[in-house]
Each structure stands twice: as structure tokens, then as C-alpha cells.
Design a protein around this motif. Structure first.
Motif, PDB file in Angstrom:
ATOM      1  N   VAL A  36       0.875  -1.167   0.000  1.00 10.16           N
ATOM      2  CA  VAL A  36       0.000   0.000   0.000  1.00 10.16           C
ATOM      3  C   VAL A  36       0.914   1.219   0.000  1.00 10.16           C
ATOM      4  CG1 VAL A  36      -1.894   1.198   1.146  1.00 10.16           C
ATOM      5  CG2 VAL A  36      -1.736  -1.301   1.300  1.00 10.16           C
ATOM      6  N   GLN A  38       1.749   4.971  -0.175  1.00 11.59           N
ATOM      7  CA  GLN A  38       1.199   6.287   0.134  1.00 11.59           C
ATOM      8  C   GLN A  38       2.160   7.394  -0.305  1.00 11.59           C
ATOM      9  OE1 GLN A  38       0.896   4.382   4.208  1.00 11.59           O
ATOM     10  NE2 GLN A  38      -0.454   6.122   4.427  1.00 11.59           N
ATOM     11  N   PHE A  55      -0.816  -1.269  -4.705  1.00 17.24           N
ATOM     12  CA  PHE A  55      -1.857  -0.251  -4.702  1.00 17.24           C
ATOM     13  C   PHE A  55      -1.223   1.102  -4.398  1.00 17.24           C
ATOM     14  CE2 PHE A  55      -3.789  -4.229  -3.384  1.00 17.24           C
ATOM     15  CZ  PHE A  55      -4.895  -4.298  -4.222  1.00 17.24           C
ATOM     16  N   GLU A  57      -2.012   4.587  -3.240  1.00 12.23           N
ATOM     17  CA  GLU A  57      -3.088   5.255  -2.509  1.00 12.23           C
ATOM     18  C   GLU A  57      -2.545   6.453  -1.732  1.00 12.23           C
ATOM     19  OE1 GLU A  57      -6.292   4.481  -2.724  1.00 12.23           O
ATOM     20  OE2 GLU A  57      -5.876   2.807  -4.069  1.00 12.23           O
ATOM     21  N   PHE A  69      -6.607  -1.068   4.639  1.00 17.26           N
ATOM     22  CA  PHE A  69      -6.782  -1.151   3.185  1.00 17.26           C
ATOM     23  C   PHE A  69      -6.167  -2.444   2.664  1.00 17.26           C
ATOM     24  CE2 PHE A  69      -5.525  -0.517  -1.181  1.00 17.26           C
ATOM     25  CZ  PHE A  69      -6.618   0.131  -1.744  1.00 17.26           C
TER      26      PHE A  69
END
Length: 88
Positions: A36, A38, A55, A57, A69
Motif C-alpha cells: 500500500v 502512500q 496499490f 493510494e 486497506f
């Protein structure tokens, strides 16, 4: 048994790459990695690696939200959380 490894990361590509290399060297092979990201800019290095779900995000602001998430997209019977600067 499938192990899901959730790795939240933010602007630490070098550390993340070291961690991934360390994971790939382990003897356990029945796992998936959920990254994830960021970060301010998208990291595109992982899209073709079969064991990785990536991902991007940047709107996720907290570590807890990033972990939650990752859980949503995990398929494993067990879920573990690694920090992006961990070495095994």
C-alpha cells in the motif's frame, strides 16, 4: 495455507526494495505481498511480479488506514504486517 504480507510504505523505495529482496530469499514460498504505497509519486517497479499486489493510494494518511486497506485485498488465511524498513 497462504500468508498475506501487508506492507504500507511512503517515500521509502530503497528500503522497500531491500525488504522485498529479503522476503524473496525466505524458504516459505506460499505468500502474497500487498504493498500500500502512500508516496508522493507512484512506484511502478512491482506491477509484473506475480506475488505482489500493488496499490498506489496517496490519499491514505495514516498507517492504520493503510493496513486496513491492505487487509481488504488480502487472500491469505493469515495476515502479517511488515514495516518497509524491516530486514529479515
Amino acid at each position: 495455507m497462504l500468508l498475506s504480507i501487508v506492507i504500507p510504505t511512503k517515500n521509502r523505495k530503497v528500503s522497500l526494495n531491500r525488504l522485498l529482496g529479503s522476503i524473496f530469499e525466505q524458504t516459505i514460498k506460499n505468500y502474497e505481498i500487498i504493498i500500500v504505497d502512500q508516496s508522493d509519486e507512484k512506484i511502478n517497479d512491482y506491477k509484473d511480479i506475480k506475488k505482489i499486489k500493488y496499490f498506489y493510494e496517496p490519499d491514505i494518511k495514516s498507517l492504520t488506514d493503510a493496513k486496513n486497506f491492505g487487509i481488504k485485498y488480502s487472500a491469505g488465511e493469515y495476515i502479517g504486517f511488515f514495516d518497509d524498513d524491516l530486514l529479515l
